[in-house]
Design a protein around this motif. Sequence first.
Motif, PDB file in Angstrom:
ATOM      1  N   MET A   1      61.106  13.727  -9.631  1.00 31.10           N
ATOM      2  CA  MET A   1      59.944  13.775 -10.209  1.00 31.10           C
ATOM      3  C   MET A   1      59.838  14.882 -11.153  1.00 31.10           C
ATOM      4  N   GLU A   2      59.331  14.727 -12.311  1.00 30.41           N
ATOM      5  CA  GLU A   2      59.251  15.750 -13.287  1.00 30.41           C
ATOM      6  C   GLU A   2      58.442  17.135 -12.816  1.00 30.41           C
ATOM      7  N   ASN A   3      58.993  18.279 -12.969  1.00 34.98           N
ATOM      8  CA  ASN A   3      58.423  19.551 -12.297  1.00 34.98           C
ATOM      9  C   ASN A   3      56.900  19.774 -13.107  1.00 34.98           C
ATOM     10  N   ARG A   4      56.022  20.298 -12.536  1.00 32.39           N
ATOM     11  CA  ARG A   4      54.792  20.598 -13.087  1.00 32.39           C
ATOM     12  C   ARG A   4      54.223  21.827 -12.741  1.00 32.39           C
ATOM     13  N   ILE A   5      53.802  22.726 -13.587  1.00 35.67           N
ATOM     14  CA  ILE A   5      53.261  24.137 -13.019  1.00 35.67           C
ATOM     15  C   ILE A   5      51.828  24.104 -13.126  1.00 35.67           C
ATOM     16  N   ASP A   6      51.077  24.646 -12.120  1.00 39.66           N
ATOM     17  CA  ASP A   6      49.804  24.712 -12.173  1.00 39.66           C
ATOM     18  C   ASP A   6      49.334  26.275 -13.070  1.00 39.66           C
ATOM     19  N   PHE A   7      48.836  26.193 -14.163  1.00 35.65           N
ATOM     20  CA  PHE A   7      48.761  27.275 -15.119  1.00 35.65           C
ATOM     21  C   PHE A   7      47.680  28.307 -14.349  1.00 35.65           C
ATOM     22  N   VAL A   8      46.647  27.651 -13.702  1.00 37.28           N
ATOM     23  CA  VAL A   8      45.609  28.433 -13.207  1.00 37.28           C
ATOM     24  C   VAL A   8      46.197  29.706 -11.889  1.00 37.28           C
ATOM     25  N   ASN A   9      47.321  28.910 -11.290  1.00 39.58           N
ATOM     26  CA  ASN A   9      47.932  30.142 -10.633  1.00 39.58           C
ATOM     27  C   ASN A   9      49.078  30.931 -11.287  1.00 39.58           C
ATOM     28  N   TRP A  10      49.857  30.284 -12.426  1.00 40.99           N
ATOM     29  CA  TRP A  10      51.054  31.050 -12.809  1.00 40.99           C
ATOM     30  C   TRP A  10      50.472  31.925 -13.832  1.00 40.99           C
ATOM     31  N   LEU A  11      49.329  31.692 -14.710  1.00 40.30           N
ATOM     32  CA  LEU A  11      48.936  32.434 -15.789  1.00 40.30           C
ATOM     33  C   LEU A  11      48.312  33.502 -15.138  1.00 40.30           C
ATOM     34  N   ASP A  12      48.068  34.699 -16.202  1.00 36.87           N
ATOM     35  CA  ASP A  12      46.972  35.827 -15.791  1.00 36.87           C
ATOM     36  C   ASP A  12      45.657  35.339 -15.911  1.00 36.87           C
ATOM     37  N   PRO A  13      44.928  35.785 -14.782  1.00 33.73           N
ATOM     38  CA  PRO A  13      43.582  35.199 -14.636  1.00 33.73           C
ATOM     39  C   PRO A  13      42.944  34.988 -15.899  1.00 33.73           C
ATOM     40  N   ASP A  14      42.962  36.251 -16.813  1.00 29.79           N
ATOM     41  CA  ASP A  14      42.134  36.342 -17.915  1.00 29.79           C
ATOM     42  C   ASP A  14      42.673  35.081 -18.882  1.00 29.79           C
ATOM     43  N   MET A  15      43.790  34.976 -19.047  1.00 30.46           N
ATOM     44  CA  MET A  15      44.454  33.696 -19.842  1.00 30.46           C
ATOM     45  C   MET A  15      43.940  32.419 -19.398  1.00 30.46           C
ATOM     46  N   SER A  16      43.662  32.243 -18.067  1.00 28.59           N
ATOM     47  CA  SER A  16      43.204  30.919 -17.583  1.00 28.59           C
ATOM     48  C   SER A  16      41.835  30.770 -17.782  1.00 28.59           C
ATOM     49  N   ILE A  17      41.159  31.720 -17.813  1.00 30.98           N
ATOM     50  CA  ILE A  17      39.639  31.591 -18.373  1.00 30.98           C
ATOM     51  C   ILE A  17      39.493  31.383 -19.636  1.00 30.98           C
ATOM     52  N   GLN A  18      40.160  31.979 -20.546  1.00 31.38           N
ATOM     53  CA  GLN A  18      40.317  31.746 -22.108  1.00 31.38           C
ATOM     54  C   GLN A  18      40.564  30.391 -22.286  1.00 31.38           C
ATOM     55  N   ILE A  19      41.711  29.638 -21.634  1.00 30.56           N
ATOM     56  CA  ILE A  19      41.733  28.222 -21.792  1.00 30.56           C
ATOM     57  C   ILE A  19      40.627  27.657 -21.226  1.00 30.56           C
ATOM     58  N   LEU A  20      40.232  27.556 -20.253  1.00 29.04           N
ATOM     59  CA  LEU A  20      39.099  26.668 -19.617  1.00 29.04           C
ATOM     60  C   LEU A  20      37.781  26.948 -20.491  1.00 29.04           C
ATOM     61  N   THR A  21      37.523  28.045 -20.869  1.00 26.16           N
ATOM     62  CA  THR A  21      36.315  28.292 -21.834  1.00 26.16           C
ATOM     63  C   THR A  21      36.359  27.684 -23.035  1.00 26.16           C
ATOM     64  N   CYS A  22      37.582  27.007 -23.333  1.00 29.39           N
ATOM     65  CA  CYS A  22      37.742  26.190 -24.582  1.00 29.39           C
ATOM     66  C   CYS A  22      36.974  24.975 -24.411  1.00 29.39           C
ATOM     67  N   LEU A  23      36.832  24.507 -23.318  1.00 26.79           N
ATOM     68  CA  LEU A  23      36.118  23.357 -23.089  1.00 26.79           C
ATOM     69  C   LEU A  23      34.641  23.584 -23.348  1.00 26.79           C
ATOM     70  N   ASP A  24      34.212  22.526 -24.384  1.00 31.12           N
ATOM     71  CA  ASP A  24      32.826  22.628 -24.846  1.00 31.12           C
ATOM     72  C   ASP A  24      32.034  21.477 -24.325  1.00 31.12           C
ATOM     73  N   ASP A  25      32.667  20.647 -23.472  1.00 30.36           N
ATOM     74  CA  ASP A  25      32.022  19.511 -22.940  1.00 30.36           C
ATOM     75  C   ASP A  25      31.738  19.421 -21.416  1.00 30.36           C
ATOM     76  N   LEU A  26      30.657  19.301 -20.696  1.00 29.07           N
ATOM     77  CA  LEU A  26      30.226  19.507 -19.342  1.00 29.07           C
ATOM     78  C   LEU A  26      31.106  18.648 -18.650  1.00 29.07           C
ATOM     79  N   SER A  27      31.288  17.290 -19.339  1.00 27.22           N
ATOM     80  CA  SER A  27      31.987  16.396 -18.534  1.00 27.22           C
ATOM     81  C   SER A  27      33.327  16.590 -18.237  1.00 27.22           C
ATOM     82  N   ASP A  28      33.993  17.376 -19.156  1.00 22.51           N
ATOM     83  CA  ASP A  28      35.379  17.796 -19.210  1.00 22.51           C
ATOM     84  C   ASP A  28      35.545  18.984 -17.963  1.00 22.51           C
ATOM     85  N   LEU A  29      34.525  19.921 -17.925  1.00 21.81           N
ATOM     86  CA  LEU A  29      34.556  21.085 -16.970  1.00 21.81           C
ATOM     87  C   LEU A  29      34.600  20.603 -15.842  1.00 21.81           C
TER      88      LEU A  29
END
Length: 326
Positions: A1-29
């Motif tokens: 199986m292809e290796n996958r990385i959970d960026f929420v746990n892997w990245l710095d918390p501030d970077m994870s928040i910046q990625i998720l705040t790029c979502l502008d649709d409630l359904s996506d969030l």
Amino acid sequence: MENRIDFVNWLDPDMSIQILTCLDDLSDLLRVTCVSRCWRQYVIANGLCRQLCLRMFPQLSKVVHVVEQRYGTKDPAEVGSSNFMEWQNLEREHRAYAFLARGCTTFPIRDLISEPICASSTDNYPEESIDNTLEPRDVVAQRASYWSSKGNSNPAEPEMLLYKLMGDLCVITEVSIQPFEAYFQWGLPIYSAKAVRFRMGHPKSPVDVPLGESYKDYENKFIWTYTSQEFPMAQENRLQTFKLPEPVLCIGGFLLIELLGRVQRQDMDGLFYIWFAPSSLFNCSFLVFMVNCCELFQDQCASTLIEYFVILAIIFSHNVYVTDQL
């Protein structure tokens, strides 16, 4: 199986928040919260639903507290440790803002004006009152139906029209207005305004505003949470639609229309007037969100369906507004 990385746990918390705040649709969030328990906890703990709601509707920045009331279950404040209570508060805020954002971006409804409240002036009351702006007929009792301001020698003198909306929380996208063409006067003059501006808000305290009174009696009794730009109005006998730059959340359910400047002088007295045609606001385009709702959900402990009431209390520094149950 292809290796996958959970960026929420892997990245710095501030970077994870910046990625998720790029979502502008409630359904996506909300889909993010379904990926895993870890992601759901991350979204809730960082208040991402609230942040998205505030980006969509800055008027909600005045909300300082959210109240969610359940019937048939114990109040979380009565049991558990302080950490448990804090998490319950975060979950409650997440549900409330997710529900609010979903409601504010769905259910298109037209004709949301509940009733006219008052005008800054009326030439001949009640024959030419603000009530006529919601009248679907052009002629009533063999008389032309329209609202008319009092005449004024100053063409810069503004006029105000105050309306109550159907709900206390409404998302408004555009408003349509039609100046009145006086077909019974020589030259068919059109009594439009030079420009129009919209304000939305709520009274400073619960007041019963009687119909037919002057707006001057109430102009200091409202708090306007939104003021639009000035829109130029054409001196034409047609329905003119003014689209707001972005959807606006009206908190409190009151709409004020400011008519800025006059362009048409009446021959018989030499004064400037503003007249509105019937159904000027009849074709307003709105999105509406009813704050209170009743949902059914599965109680995992008792395995029974219980009623789940969500009540949002919008608490301002000076007042509290809580909707009634449906």
